[in-house]
Motif scaffolding. Structure first.
Motif, short mmCIF file in Angstrom:
data_model
loop_
_atom_site.label_atom_id
_atom_site.label_comp_id
_atom_site.label_asym_id
_atom_site.label_seq_id
_atom_site.Cartn_x
_atom_site.Cartn_y
_atom_site.Cartn_z
N THR A 1 12.67 -3.07 49.04
CA THR A 1 12.38 -4.02 50.10
C THR A 1 13.01 -3.53 51.39
O THR A 1 14.10 -2.93 51.36
CB THR A 1 12.91 -5.43 49.76
OG1 THR A 1 12.74 -6.28 50.91
CG2 THR A 1 14.39 -5.42 49.39
N ASN A 2 12.36 -3.81 52.51
CA ASN A 2 12.93 -3.40 53.79
C ASN A 2 13.86 -4.46 54.36
O ASN A 2 14.22 -4.43 55.52
CB ASN A 2 11.83 -3.03 54.80
CG ASN A 2 10.94 -4.20 55.15
OD1 ASN A 2 11.01 -5.27 54.55
ND2 ASN A 2 10.09 -4.00 56.13
N GLU A 3 14.27 -5.38 53.49
CA GLU A 3 15.21 -6.43 53.89
C GLU A 3 16.62 -6.16 53.38
O GLU A 3 17.46 -7.05 53.35
CB GLU A 3 14.71 -7.79 53.37
CG GLU A 3 13.39 -8.19 53.98
CD GLU A 3 12.85 -9.50 53.44
OE1 GLU A 3 13.35 -9.98 52.39
OE2 GLU A 3 11.93 -10.04 54.07
N ALA A 4 16.86 -4.92 52.96
CA ALA A 4 18.19 -4.55 52.46
C ALA A 4 18.33 -3.03 52.50
O ALA A 4 17.35 -2.30 52.56
CB ALA A 4 18.38 -5.06 51.03
N THR A 5 19.59 -2.60 52.47
CA THR A 5 19.92 -1.17 52.39
C THR A 5 20.92 -1.00 51.26
O THR A 5 21.94 -1.69 51.22
CB THR A 5 20.51 -0.68 53.72
OG1 THR A 5 19.54 -0.85 54.76
CG2 THR A 5 20.91 0.78 53.64
N THR A 6 20.62 -0.07 50.36
CA THR A 6 21.50 0.22 49.24
C THR A 6 22.12 1.59 49.43
O THR A 6 21.43 2.56 49.76
CB THR A 6 20.73 0.15 47.91
OG1 THR A 6 20.30 -1.19 47.70
CG2 THR A 6 21.58 0.61 46.73
N SER A 7 23.42 1.68 49.23
CA SER A 7 24.17 2.93 49.34
C SER A 7 24.47 3.44 47.94
O SER A 7 24.97 2.70 47.09
CB SER A 7 25.49 2.69 50.08
OG SER A 7 25.26 2.14 51.35
N ILE A 8 24.14 4.73 47.72
CA ILE A 8 24.33 5.36 46.41
C ILE A 8 24.89 6.76 46.63
O ILE A 8 24.52 7.44 47.59
CB ILE A 8 22.99 5.38 45.62
CG1 ILE A 8 23.19 5.90 44.20
CG2 ILE A 8 21.91 6.15 46.37
CD1 ILE A 8 21.96 5.67 43.29
N ARG A 9 25.78 7.19 45.75
CA ARG A 9 26.34 8.54 45.85
C ARG A 9 25.24 9.57 45.52
O ARG A 9 24.40 9.32 44.66
CB ARG A 9 27.51 8.70 44.89
CG ARG A 9 28.75 7.97 45.33
CD ARG A 9 29.89 8.12 44.33
NE ARG A 9 30.99 7.26 44.69
CZ ARG A 9 31.06 5.95 44.41
NH1 ARG A 9 30.09 5.37 43.74
NH2 ARG A 9 32.09 5.24 44.78
N PRO A 10 25.28 10.72 46.17
CA PRO A 10 24.24 11.74 45.91
C PRO A 10 24.07 12.11 44.44
O PRO A 10 22.94 12.18 43.95
CB PRO A 10 24.72 12.93 46.74
CG PRO A 10 25.49 12.32 47.87
CD PRO A 10 26.19 11.13 47.25
N ASP A 11 25.17 12.33 43.72
CA ASP A 11 25.06 12.68 42.30
C ASP A 11 24.44 11.54 41.50
O ASP A 11 23.70 11.78 40.53
CB ASP A 11 26.42 13.06 41.72
CG ASP A 11 26.92 14.40 42.21
OD1 ASP A 11 26.12 15.16 42.80
OD2 ASP A 11 28.11 14.69 42.01
N ASP A 12 24.77 10.31 41.88
CA ASP A 12 24.19 9.16 41.18
C ASP A 12 22.70 9.02 41.49
O ASP A 12 21.92 8.61 40.62
CB ASP A 12 24.93 7.87 41.56
CG ASP A 12 26.33 7.80 40.95
OD1 ASP A 12 26.57 8.48 39.93
OD2 ASP A 12 27.17 7.07 41.49
N LEU A 13 22.29 9.36 42.70
CA LEU A 13 20.86 9.34 43.03
C LEU A 13 20.12 10.35 42.15
O LEU A 13 19.06 10.04 41.60
CB LEU A 13 20.62 9.64 44.51
CG LEU A 13 19.15 9.72 44.92
CD1 LEU A 13 18.41 8.42 44.64
CD2 LEU A 13 19.03 10.11 46.38
N LEU A 14 20.69 11.53 42.00
CA LEU A 14 20.06 12.54 41.14
C LEU A 14 19.97 12.05 39.70
O LEU A 14 18.96 12.26 39.01
CB LEU A 14 20.82 13.86 41.21
CG LEU A 14 20.74 14.59 42.55
CD1 LEU A 14 21.61 15.84 42.53
CD2 LEU A 14 19.29 14.93 42.91
N ARG A 15 21.01 11.37 39.23
CA ARG A 15 21.00 10.83 37.87
C ARG A 15 19.94 9.74 37.72
O ARG A 15 19.20 9.70 36.74
CB ARG A 15 22.38 10.27 37.52
CG ARG A 15 22.51 9.97 36.06
CD ARG A 15 23.97 9.93 35.65
NE ARG A 15 24.10 8.88 34.67
CZ ARG A 15 24.83 7.81 34.80
NH1 ARG A 15 25.57 7.62 35.86
NH2 ARG A 15 24.86 6.90 33.87
#
Length: 165
Positions: A135-149
């Motif tokens: 949704t464009n009503e929020a921004t989620t922050s994730i660590r790069p390694d976790d994004l890859l996982r």
């Protein structure tokens, strides 16, 4: 049926990945996002849903400031021809997203792996990568390694490339 925000967050949590999410007014452009986000640190993303003439689909996730040359990007991402923007109907069908909320996290809905994910390697120079959580009503922050996982667990093996010269 596309996954909901809650289902996305449950999937991420079930993987043992910690994220933080900030709710905000809907944003449709990078400029709007920059004006609203406040002090969210890390890389902020811009996402392009692209297709080539053979109907191969690509999700290109780059730093929000990156300039992508649509006339030449096909040579870097392995497209069969020059690329154009994918139609909103395919975006909804494959990623469960609508224009304005395109995000790398949308691959949770691409269960048939119709979309090739390409990540700009510059994103990995940051402690956090920020993306819309379906949704464009929020921004989620994730660590790069976790994004890859996360991507691996959705069945996607992203191509990590240097997009800008």
């Amino acid at each position: 049926m596309p996954k909901s925000y809650e289902e996305l967050m449950q999937f991420i949590s079930d993987l043992g990945i910690e994220v933080s999410t900030v709710r905000h007014a809907p944003v449709f452009t990078v400029a709007e996002a920059q004006a609203l986000r406040g002090k969210i640190t890390g890389a902020h993303t811009k996402n392009l849903f692209l297709k080539d003439k053979k109907d191969n689909f690509f999700l290109l996730t780059v730093d929000e400031e990156a300039e992508v040359d649509l006339k030449t990007i096909h040579t870097k991402i392995g497209a069969a021809s020059r690329v154009s923007f994918g139609k909103p109907e395919k975006l909804l069908e494959y990623l469960g997203l609508v224009p304005g909320s395109v995000s790398v996290l949308g691959v949770i809905n691409d269960v048939e792996r119709n979309v090739k994910v390409i990540l700009d390697e510059s994103l990995f120079h940051h402690e956090m990568i920020n993306a819309h959580p379906l949704t464009n009503e929020a921004t989620t922050s994730i660590r790069p390694d976790d994004l890859l996982r996360f991507l691996k667990e959705t069945g996607h093996s992203p191509l990590i490339l240097k997009i800008e010269a």
